[in-house]
Design a protein around this motif. Sequence first.
Motif, PDB file in Angstrom:
ATOM      1  N   ARG A  52       0.859  -1.193   0.000  1.00 23.16           N
ATOM      2  CA  ARG A  52       0.000   0.000   0.000  1.00 23.16           C
ATOM      3  C   ARG A  52       0.893   1.240   0.000  1.00 23.16           C
ATOM      4  NH1 ARG A  52       2.412   2.033   3.597  1.00 23.16           N
ATOM      5  NH2 ARG A  52       0.844   3.670   3.669  1.00 23.16           N
ATOM      6  N   GLY A  53       0.228   2.412  -0.130  1.00 27.03           N
ATOM      7  CA  GLY A  53       0.989   3.639  -0.335  1.00 27.03           C
ATOM      8  C   GLY A  53       1.030   3.882  -1.845  1.00 27.03           C
ATOM      9  N   ALA A  54       0.696   5.107  -2.248  1.00 24.51           N
ATOM     10  CA  ALA A  54       0.473   5.380  -3.675  1.00 24.51           C
ATOM     11  C   ALA A  54       1.619   4.928  -4.597  1.00 24.51           C
ATOM     12  CB  ALA A  54       0.168   6.866  -3.859  1.00 24.51           C
ATOM     13  N   PRO A  55       2.873   5.343  -4.341  1.00 28.77           N
ATOM     14  CA  PRO A  55       3.921   4.938  -5.290  1.00 28.77           C
ATOM     15  C   PRO A  55       4.143   3.421  -5.313  1.00 28.77           C
ATOM     16  CG  PRO A  55       4.615   6.832  -3.996  1.00 28.77           C
ATOM     17  CD  PRO A  55       3.376   6.299  -3.345  1.00 28.77           C
ATOM     18  N   ARG A  85      -7.814  -0.537  -6.356  1.00 26.28           N
ATOM     19  CA  ARG A  85      -8.070   0.576  -5.428  1.00 26.28           C
ATOM     20  C   ARG A  85      -8.294   1.847  -6.259  1.00 26.28           C
ATOM     21  NH1 ARG A  85      -4.298   1.213  -0.305  1.00 26.28           N
ATOM     22  NH2 ARG A  85      -6.182   2.220   0.487  1.00 26.28           N
ATOM     23  N   CYS A 145      -0.199   8.602   8.823  1.00 24.37           N
ATOM     24  CA  CYS A 145      -0.238   7.387   8.008  1.00 24.37           C
ATOM     25  C   CYS A 145       1.198   6.902   7.791  1.00 24.37           C
ATOM     26  CB  CYS A 145      -0.960   7.639   6.680  1.00 24.37           C
ATOM     27  SG  CYS A 145      -1.310   6.107   5.752  1.00 24.37           S
ATOM     28  N   ALA A 151       5.934   2.532   1.643  1.00 22.71           N
ATOM     29  CA  ALA A 151       4.889   2.995   0.727  1.00 22.71           C
ATOM     30  C   ALA A 151       5.419   3.331  -0.664  1.00 22.71           C
ATOM     31  CB  ALA A 151       4.209   4.234   1.326  1.00 22.71           C
ATOM     32  N   THR A 157       8.342   9.276   0.834  1.00 24.14           N
ATOM     33  CA  THR A 157       8.194  10.678   0.414  1.00 24.14           C
ATOM     34  C   THR A 157       8.289  11.569   1.661  1.00 24.14           C
ATOM     35  OG1 THR A 157       5.771  10.485   0.509  1.00 24.14           O
ATOM     36  CG2 THR A 157       6.830  10.089  -1.623  1.00 24.14           C
ATOM     37  N   GLN A 184      -1.716   2.535  10.095  1.00 20.14           N
ATOM     38  CA  GLN A 184      -0.464   2.562   9.312  1.00 20.14           C
ATOM     39  C   GLN A 184       0.624   3.359  10.034  1.00 20.14           C
ATOM     40  OE1 GLN A 184      -3.510   3.031   8.071  1.00 20.14           O
ATOM     41  NE2 GLN A 184      -3.701   2.385   5.942  1.00 20.14           N
ATOM     42  N   ALA A 224       0.759  11.894  -0.218  1.00 19.99           N
ATOM     43  CA  ALA A 224      -0.445  12.174  -1.013  1.00 19.99           C
ATOM     44  C   ALA A 224      -0.779  10.968  -1.872  1.00 19.99           C
ATOM     45  CB  ALA A 224      -0.223  13.386  -1.903  1.00 19.99           C
ATOM     46  N   ASP A 225      -2.060  10.811  -2.139  1.00 23.12           N
ATOM     47  CA  ASP A 225      -2.514   9.753  -3.051  1.00 23.12           C
ATOM     48  C   ASP A 225      -2.911  10.300  -4.414  1.00 23.12           C
ATOM     49  OD1 ASP A 225      -2.923   8.452  -0.267  1.00 23.12           O
ATOM     50  OD2 ASP A 225      -2.926   6.840  -1.745  1.00 23.12           O
ATOM     51  N   ASN A 235      -5.330  12.398   0.617  1.00 27.41           N
ATOM     52  CA  ASN A 235      -4.392  11.547   1.364  1.00 27.41           C
ATOM     53  C   ASN A 235      -5.191  10.822   2.449  1.00 27.41           C
ATOM     54  OD1 ASN A 235      -1.650  10.617   1.846  1.00 27.41           O
ATOM     55  ND2 ASN A 235      -1.723  11.762   3.755  1.00 27.41           N
ATOM     56  N   LYS A 236      -4.520   9.989   3.196  1.00 25.15           N
ATOM     57  CA  LYS A 236      -5.165   9.165   4.221  1.00 25.15           C
ATOM     58  C   LYS A 236      -6.126   9.967   5.091  1.00 25.15           C
ATOM     59  CE  LYS A 236      -5.009   5.669   4.679  1.00 25.15           C
ATOM     60  NZ  LYS A 236      -6.101   4.834   4.088  1.00 25.15           N
TER      61      LYS A 236
END
Length: 334
Positions: A52-55, A85, A145, A151, A157, A184, A224-225, A235-236
Amino acid sequence: MSPYPQTLEWIGDAEKGCLRLIDQTQLPDVLTHLDCSDVAAVWDAIKRLRVRGAPAIGVAAAYGCVLGARSGNLKESIEYLSTSRPTAVNLFWALERMKNLESEDPHRLLTEARAIHVEDAAMCKAIGENALPLISAGSIVMTHCNAGALATGGMGTATAPIYLAHERGISFRVYANETRPLLQGARLTAWELSSAGIDVTLICDGMAAHVMLDQKISLVITGADRIAANGDVANKIGTYGLAVLARHHGIPFYVAAPSTTFDLSLPSGEKIPIEQRDPDEISRGFGRQTAPKNVRIYNPAFDVTPHELITGIITERGIIQPVNEQSVRWSQNT
Ligand code: MRU
């Protein structure tokens, strides 16, 4: 040895290899790995937050395409992975990049997935270098988070300047918010920072206002997502509240994210899809019933922080400040 964990790794060659992930659902109890040898396993790992985590989601999906091509259904695999997701735009960005290769050769796709992975690590490092001046001796950083190494494909980040400042011997402290409901911050950020020897203190989300005042927090940095064209940031869940609190207390509020997290097709945060997750995550998060069985539950996994509350967005290209449509578009188009 690297001070931070390596979340993802492709093991072996394109024909027989697999994607090896740290299974983040098992942390901090055990550090265990999961090998994904087909697309369904990658989809499931993303959906269940094993990765999980955007990147990191983007990198995992790119490797998932190699597995899809290997089983002869790349197009369907890309479609399928895109349903895992909805909020982190890195997922869609990575799938688009794999699709645009117009190749079904697993070797070619593996080379591209590896490039995405390596580039992500480089962007994390550059974010860290750009944000490093924000942390000085005595600084107290709050984060939310996990926007850490776990992530991403690199040093994280929001955590990148934290790792770099630690490496340079700067003495500072970090407060990690636990991040309800899936913790998280507690399970992952507190684990990875303390494992690296960084001075981290865990607090419950509801303590943030008190701690900002009581401990004189110097700055907040989150990940950020998805970032819209005007600088609004998804974001979370809980990030928006922290930004409001930071504004009230006069504390700078920074977001750290690579360019792959920007979605300039959306003019503002209003249209960012917000993932709704299983009510059980709130009522029996880690196995024990903590709410009445039939109570109505609302479980949005993300919120959107309006750009007006953000002091700066730290990217691999520099810090976007002030945050508005003009500065965001300029930063992403130059
Ligand atoms: O639901 P999660 O754990 O995937 O949410 C993760 C976050 O909100 C992170 O802050 C974000 O993806 C940035 S990760 C560098």
